[in-house]
Enzyme design. Structure first.
Site, PDB file in Angstrom:
ATOM      1  CB  THR A 260      -0.619   6.273   0.177  1.00  0.00           C
ATOM      2  OG1 THR A 260      -1.468   5.160  -0.125  1.00  0.00           O
ATOM      3  CG2 THR A 260      -1.035   7.441  -0.709  1.00  0.00           C
TER       4      THR A 260
ATOM      5  CB  SER B 176      -0.913  -0.003   1.223  1.00  0.00           C
ATOM      6  OG  SER B 176      -0.185   0.176   2.411  1.00  0.00           O
TER       7      SER B 176
ATOM      8  CB  THR C 270      -5.253   4.889   6.290  1.00  0.00           C
ATOM      9  OG1 THR C 270      -5.963   4.341   7.401  1.00  0.00           O
ATOM     10  CG2 THR C 270      -3.842   5.212   6.727  1.00  0.00           C
ATOM     11  N   GLY C 271      -7.614   5.052   4.332  1.00  0.00           N
ATOM     12  CA  GLY C 271      -8.965   4.635   3.946  1.00  0.00           C
ATOM     13  C   GLY C 271      -9.435   5.359   2.697  1.00  0.00           C
TER      14      GLY C 271
ATOM     15  CB  THR D 124      -2.258   5.198   3.493  1.00  0.00           C
ATOM     16  OG1 THR D 124      -2.938   5.307   2.267  1.00  0.00           O
ATOM     17  CG2 THR D 124      -1.590   6.519   3.811  1.00  0.00           C
TER      18      THR D 124
ATOM     19  NE  ARG E 281      -7.904   7.977  -5.658  1.00  0.00           N
ATOM     20  CZ  ARG E 281      -7.488   7.687  -4.435  1.00  0.00           C
ATOM     21  NH1 ARG E 281      -6.207   7.546  -4.180  1.00  0.00           N
ATOM     22  NH2 ARG E 281      -8.343   7.540  -3.448  1.00  0.00           N
TER      23      ARG E 281
HETATM   24  N1  ASP Z   1      -6.265   7.159   1.624  1.00  0.00           N
HETATM   25  C1  ASP Z   1      -5.563   6.546   0.532  1.00  0.00           C
HETATM   26  C2  ASP Z   1      -6.057   7.123  -0.753  1.00  0.00           C
HETATM   27  O1  ASP Z   1      -7.242   7.338  -0.879  1.00  0.00           O
HETATM   28  C3  ASP Z   1      -5.694   5.074   0.448  1.00  0.00           C
HETATM   29  C4  ASP Z   1      -5.713   4.318   1.717  1.00  0.00           C
HETATM   30  O2  ASP Z   1      -5.362   4.810   2.760  1.00  0.00           O
HETATM   31  O3  ASP Z   1      -6.084   3.174   1.698  1.00  0.00           O
HETATM   32  O4  ASP Z   1      -5.261   7.269  -1.652  1.00  0.00           O
END
Ligand code: ASP
Length: 359
Positions: free
Chosen positions: A225, A87, A258-259, A207, A235
């Protein structure tokens, strides 16, 4: 009009700012004692759950008298370099074309500065490049080709970041991707059934966010990340956006995430968490408040479950000036890593809005 800063003055300022990296911790504690601040400084490093080693490394640097930004960047570099963390950095999952694109941001509390890069290809430590954007440009965010050229100008070497393991995961996705991508047909607010990818409750994400409070009482943070796996090329998620994936105010605290970045980009939660803490909330309460806000702001039916709750997760991690820390997620089951300098790094449960089994 202000006269431009003379180079000699600039060097003096730079030396003063950098001084934190050379003094020892005993000296710092003596300095803090003279200022009457000794008992108030409780160093802490928090990170997302993949940050056990990162928080340990960062605390080691802080205890040796280092600056919190040096500490957290050195911490996350371990994860960026680790091919088994899919990640972040080298070995991160690629975009839909099979190319790894990295996002990162840093903020340095004592100087009130920040820097970030987005959609950076072929450079495995975007956090170091983000720091250089902060220190060696008059910009805050550089993206794509420009970010790569900037990194190369500073001597970073290009390398292929796609490991065989990540390529195989991407290939599997590609071979089954008809309804599992991010391209949406025309739809409206009530459209529920829009394709497999958004039905998958926890689509592969990840991340590392890492925030630290050092022995001088200074706060800094970093988020780095490879972003959402199989994203549309170009993106950009929340991680490199100051205020969304990371925010630091040296007088209050720091927060990061994160997320699902798209949800956080629409709520700028990290700056909100810092503001909630400024208003008196604990780090955990402030993170939970940000989760509530995202839940309230999510209105498209395709992003909601049958009970009107978000069908995705976002996690937040925060520390304050007093050395208090906490984390929260929309859904239960998330953890964070923390190190307070007294013991080894450990994982703690995030507070949550909804219990996952109830879905
Ligand atoms: N927040 C990160 C993103 O949207 C991805 C993640 O943390 O899973 O790029």
């Amino acid at each position: 009009m202000n006269s431009p800063m003379k180079r000699r003055d600039f060097l003096k300022t730079a030396a003063a700012v950098g001084a934190g990296t050379i003094a020892g911790s005993a000296e710092l504690l003596a300095e803090a004692g003279r200022l009457g601040a000794h008992s108030a400084i409780r160093p802490v490093v928090i990170a997302s759950s993949n940050g056990l080693k990162a928080t340990a490394k960062a605390m080691e640097i802080i205890r040796a008298g280092g600056d919190a930004l040096d500490a957290v960047i050195a911490g996350v570099n371990i994860v960026e370099d680790d091919p088994t963390d899919m990640s972040v950095g080298y070995g991160g999952l690629p975009n839909e074309d099979g190319v790894v694109e990295l996002d990162s941001s840093v903020m340095h509390g004592p100087t009130g500065r920040g820097g970030a890069v987005a959609s950076l290809r072929n450079i495995k430590n975007p956090s170091k490049v983000a720091r250089l954007v902060m220190e060696r440009t008059d910009h805050v965010l550089i993206v794509g080709e420009g970010a790569l050229r900037f990194a190369k100008a500073h001597g970073f070497k290009e390398e292929d970041l796609l490991t065989d393991a990540a390529r195989e995961v991407w290939l599997k996705w590609k071979e089954n991707s008809s309804t599992k991508d991010d391209w949406l047909p025309p739809h409206d607010m009530d459209t529920r059934d829009i394709g497999e990818s958004l039905k998958e409750f926890f689509r592969t994400t990840g991340t590392i966010n890492c925030n630290g409070l050092d022995l001088r009482g200074n706060i800094s943070g970093v988020t780095t990340t490879s972003g959402l796996a199989f994203k549309i090329p170009g993106r950009v998620g929340d991680s490199p956006i100051l205020g969304a994936g990371l925010y630091v105010d040296n007088t209050v605290g720091a927060a990061g995430s994160t997320g699902r970045g798209e949800a956080n980009l629409l709520s700028c939660s990290s700056v909100m968490i810092v503001e909630y803490m400024r208003a008196g909330k604990s780090p955990e309460e402030a993170c939970l408040q940000a989760c509530k806000r995202i839940a309230e702001q999510t209105k498209m039916k395709r992003l909601l479950d049958d009970n009107g709750r978000p069908n995705f997760n976002v996690n937040f991690y925060a520390i304050n000036k007093k050395g208090e820390y906490g984390g929260a997620s929309i859904w239960s089951g998330s953890q964070y890593a923390v190190n307070t300098g007294e013991a080894e790094s450990r994982r703690m449960e995030c507070a949550y809005l909804y219990k996952r089994a109830e879905r």
